[in-house]
Design an enzyme around this catalytic site. Sequence first.
Site, PDB file in Angstrom:
ATOM      1  N   VAL A 183      58.360  37.232  31.080  1.00  0.00           N
ATOM      2  CA  VAL A 183      57.644  38.464  31.399  1.00  0.00           C
ATOM      3  C   VAL A 183      58.674  39.570  31.528  1.00  0.00           C
ATOM      4  CG1 VAL A 183      56.086  39.622  33.012  1.00  0.00           C
ATOM      5  CG2 VAL A 183      55.884  37.148  32.653  1.00  0.00           C
ATOM      6  N   CYS A 184      58.366  40.733  30.971  1.00  0.00           N
ATOM      7  CA  CYS A 184      59.240  41.894  31.105  1.00  0.00           C
ATOM      8  C   CYS A 184      60.629  41.569  30.556  1.00  0.00           C
ATOM      9  CB  CYS A 184      59.258  42.325  32.575  1.00  0.00           C
ATOM     10  SG  CYS A 184      59.872  43.989  32.892  1.00  0.00           S
TER      11      CYS A 184
END
Length: 208
Positions: free
Chosen positions: A99-100
């Site tokens: 994520v990210c």
Amino acid sequence: MQFAIVLYPGFTSLDVLGPYEVLGRLPDAEVVFVADEPGLVRNDLGSLSIDVVATLADVTAPDVVVVGGGPGQLEQMSNTGLHEWLRTVDRNSAWTTSVCTGSLLLAAAGLLDGRRATTHWAGLDQLAGFGVTPSKQRVVIDGHYATAAGVSAGIDMALTLAGLIAGDDVAQAVQLVIEYAPEPPYDAGSVDSAPAAVVESAMSKLSG
């Protein structure tokens, strides 16, 4: 099925807690937070800590790996122990995810070479330096790798993964349980839609 969520000092909480809320609700799910050392790991805002019991060495064969991002990711880019662990568990994982800016850690470990991936919009250009084809998609699936764009996109990635693992009906039930039906009051959730002054302000906050 064991889900291993990687933590390090300076992680962004929603990066990992969004997927935790989704994946932890799947049938027979075992979620374990892992870090270099046991103990409290503090997030990037400094006001939330997660007590990690399992070290990387304790978790040797997770079915799914989740790596979040955050300002602390920069220091982890040279964490050879973490990179080696990621390469080792990736050999047998059903899914390795991020994520990210967590995708930059996967890339630094050499896992995304020649693949498509996404990350936070402010770090998208960095992926190419690791032999990765950057994508502006919110969720990218390439092989057994699933990467999500910035922060809140981790929920979308986790729901996508839930559908692939447990089926669409189960994933939709989880979505309903957490009442994930976003209706943001502003249309400023991407660089393409946000006003120029807002983008400038966001860049200033990120660089600060």
